[in-house]
Design an enzyme around this catalytic site. Structure first.
Site, short mmCIF file in Angstrom:
data_model
loop_
_atom_site.label_atom_id
_atom_site.label_comp_id
_atom_site.label_asym_id
_atom_site.label_seq_id
_atom_site.Cartn_x
_atom_site.Cartn_y
_atom_site.Cartn_z
N CYS A 269 0.89 -1.17 0.00
CA CYS A 269 0.00 0.00 0.00
C CYS A 269 0.92 1.22 0.00
O CYS A 269 1.12 1.87 1.02
CB CYS A 269 -0.91 0.00 1.21
SG CYS A 269 -1.88 -1.53 1.40
N ALA A 270 1.51 1.50 -1.16
CA ALA A 270 2.78 2.23 -1.20
C ALA A 270 2.71 3.74 -1.20
O ALA A 270 3.67 4.40 -0.82
CB ALA A 270 3.57 1.77 -2.43
N ALA A 271 1.62 4.33 -1.69
CA ALA A 271 1.58 5.80 -1.80
C ALA A 271 1.69 6.45 -0.42
O ALA A 271 1.19 5.89 0.57
CB ALA A 271 0.30 6.24 -2.48
N PRO A 272 2.36 7.59 -0.34
CA PRO A 272 2.95 8.39 -1.43
C PRO A 272 4.37 7.98 -1.81
O PRO A 272 5.02 8.66 -2.60
CB PRO A 272 2.94 9.80 -0.86
CG PRO A 272 3.12 9.60 0.60
CD PRO A 272 2.38 8.34 0.94
N GLY A 273 4.88 6.89 -1.24
CA GLY A 273 6.16 6.36 -1.69
C GLY A 273 7.33 6.53 -0.74
O GLY A 273 8.44 6.13 -1.07
N GLY A 274 7.09 7.10 0.43
CA GLY A 274 8.20 7.32 1.35
C GLY A 274 8.86 6.04 1.81
O GLY A 274 10.09 5.93 1.84
N CYS A 389 -0.76 3.03 11.30
CA CYS A 389 -0.55 4.26 12.06
C CYS A 389 -1.77 4.46 12.97
O CYS A 389 -2.31 5.55 13.09
CB CYS A 389 -0.32 5.46 11.16
SG CYS A 389 -1.58 5.75 9.90
#
Length: 441
Positions: A269-274, A389
């Site tokens: 669930c990668a966005a925003p990519g940090g 989170c």
């Protein structure tokens, strides 16, 4: 009763005034427009886009966002005050202006005269006939002072500035820490940076920050915690990919997943990519970054491009691997799943008032589906790092316990001597949950 002379023309209602764009009244009114959207059920990020806040001059934009975020953090208190002092409801925009004014009075009591004047001016831009009402409410609040504070502190929502159900849920999950979690949720969040070790070293990064006048300290996981948050254009080398803004708690993900060179890794669930970027900075891996939302997936490309990194970015639903998975198992999976975001409420204060208690069960159901689906794509002997989170046990400990009960081939692996890490929000980082699972070979 005095009668009007038949020869005198009736008085026309006062025309709404135009707010000066560099005035406090303009900033209060613009912040109120965003808050009005949240009260009506829209996310704050969506409202910022609708209102084109990014088009405002930086000083005005900063003032507007400071008022907006502060007012939403304190919404529970402000809303209780208005219920007490308003004899009948106001239009939502005007109510929101008063919420902003109440926050400003609490934050800057030394400027009370100016705040009241500018709030009344902002009200007058919409409804000149209600200026006296606004003036009366704000001056009543100032007159009551400590007595009002004592009354507000006797009620859960106005004391803790969180919904009643949220407070009770935290009491059960964290009986020793719930009050500190709530207090942290009402504060300004810290700002942490991650150095891109593909382009610099920790020592060089520290020197660059010092030379730029950014006082900081380095945490155990290598994160640079700034003493004072700054705009990204103040960060040396940011646009050249030397630094990323990433919460210190989030920077544990790449360390605890610990990918090794040559491994096939999925950021599910990668966005925003940090976190994807951090994994690529950590080791030479074959990374797939998956994201459900096409617009958010483009942000992954932007993040990786700025840092000089490459990955396979796919748009797809992590609950349905057959639509995007090529059948080759992954050695490691980062499952940073959708959740209530209750651990980052100070960054997104609208969620406290948009979330409902029933939503938590909905997130838990979604997480269950994601975990079950992704487990099929993990190679025997591979590891999956589960991350939220959230600070609610339904999404954390209980979720992992249920998963392990369903999957006999899942084994919990200790991270630094503990089977799970509950990072509660504090002055250094936001709230996160981590658990590492290994698939039997």
């Amino acid at each position: 009763m005095t009668r009007h002379s038949p020869h005198r023309a009736p008085r026309r209602p006062a025309a709404p005034i135009r707010l000066l764009p560099d005035s406090l009244a303009f900033a209060m009114d613009t912040a109120a427009a965003l808050i009005e959207g949240v009260i009506d059920g829209k996310a704050l990020t969506e409202m910022q886009h609708i209102a084109r806040i990014g088009d405002l001059p930086p000083p005005v934009r900063g003032a507007v966002l400071d008022l907006t975020y502060g007012s939403l953090r304190a919404y529970g208190r402000g809303d209780t005050i208005l219920l007490r002092f308003l004899s009948k409801p106001l239009p939502t925009r005007l109510r929101a202006i008063l919420l902003v004014a109440l926050h400003r009075l609490a934050a800057r009591p030394d400027t009370a005269h100016t705040v009241v004047d500018q709030a009344v001016t902002a009200i007058g831009a919409h409804a000149p006939g209600l200026k006296a009402v606004a003036n009366g409410v704000l001056r009543n609040v100032l007159r009551q002072g400590p007595a009002l504070d004592a009354t507000l502190d006797s009620q859960v929502q106005s004391r803790y500035c969180h919904p009643d159900w949220w407070v009770e849920k935290l009491r059960r999950a964290h009986p020793d820490d719930w009050a500190e979690i709530l207090a942290a949720g009402n504060q300004h969040p810290p700002m942490a940076l991650r150095a891109n070790l593909r382009r610099t070293t920790l020592a060089q990064a520290a020197d660059a920050l010092t030379q730029a006048g950014l006082t900081h300290r380095r945490l155990d996981n290598g994160a640079f915690l700034l003493d004072t948050p700054v705009p990204v254009d103040r960060i040396p080398g940011f646009f050249d990919g030397h630094f990323s803004v990433q919460d210190a708690g989030a920077q544990w993900a790449a360390r605890w997943l610990a990918p090794q060179p040559g491994e096939r890794v999925l950021d599910a669930c990668a966005a925003p990519g940090g976190k994807s970027a951090h994994l690529l900075e950590t080791a030479d891996i074959d990374l797939t970054a998956l994201e459900l939302d096409p617009a958010r997936a483009r942000r992954i490309d932007d993040t990786l491009g700025r840092l000089g990194l490459q990955a396979r970015v796919l748009v797809g639903d992590s609950r349905r691997p057959d639509s995007w998975w090529d059948g080759t198992p992954f050695d490691r999976i980062l499952a940073d799943v959708p959740c209530s975001a209750s651990g980052v409420a100070r960054r997104h204060p609208d969620i406290k008032w948009l979330r409902r208690e029933a939503d938590i069960a909905g997130f838990a159901t979604q997480q269950t589906a994601i975990l079950n689906a992704l487990w099929r794509t993990l190679a025997p002997g591979g590891t999956m790092l589960y991350v939220t989170c959230s600070v609610f046990d339904d999404e954390n400990s209980e979720q992992i316990s249920r998963f392990c009960a369903r999957h006999s081939d899942a084994k919990r692996v200790a991270i630094q001597g503990r089977l799970e890490h509950k990072l509660l929000p504090n002055a250094e980082h936001d709230g996160f949950y981590y658990a590492l699972l290994e698939k039997a070979g």
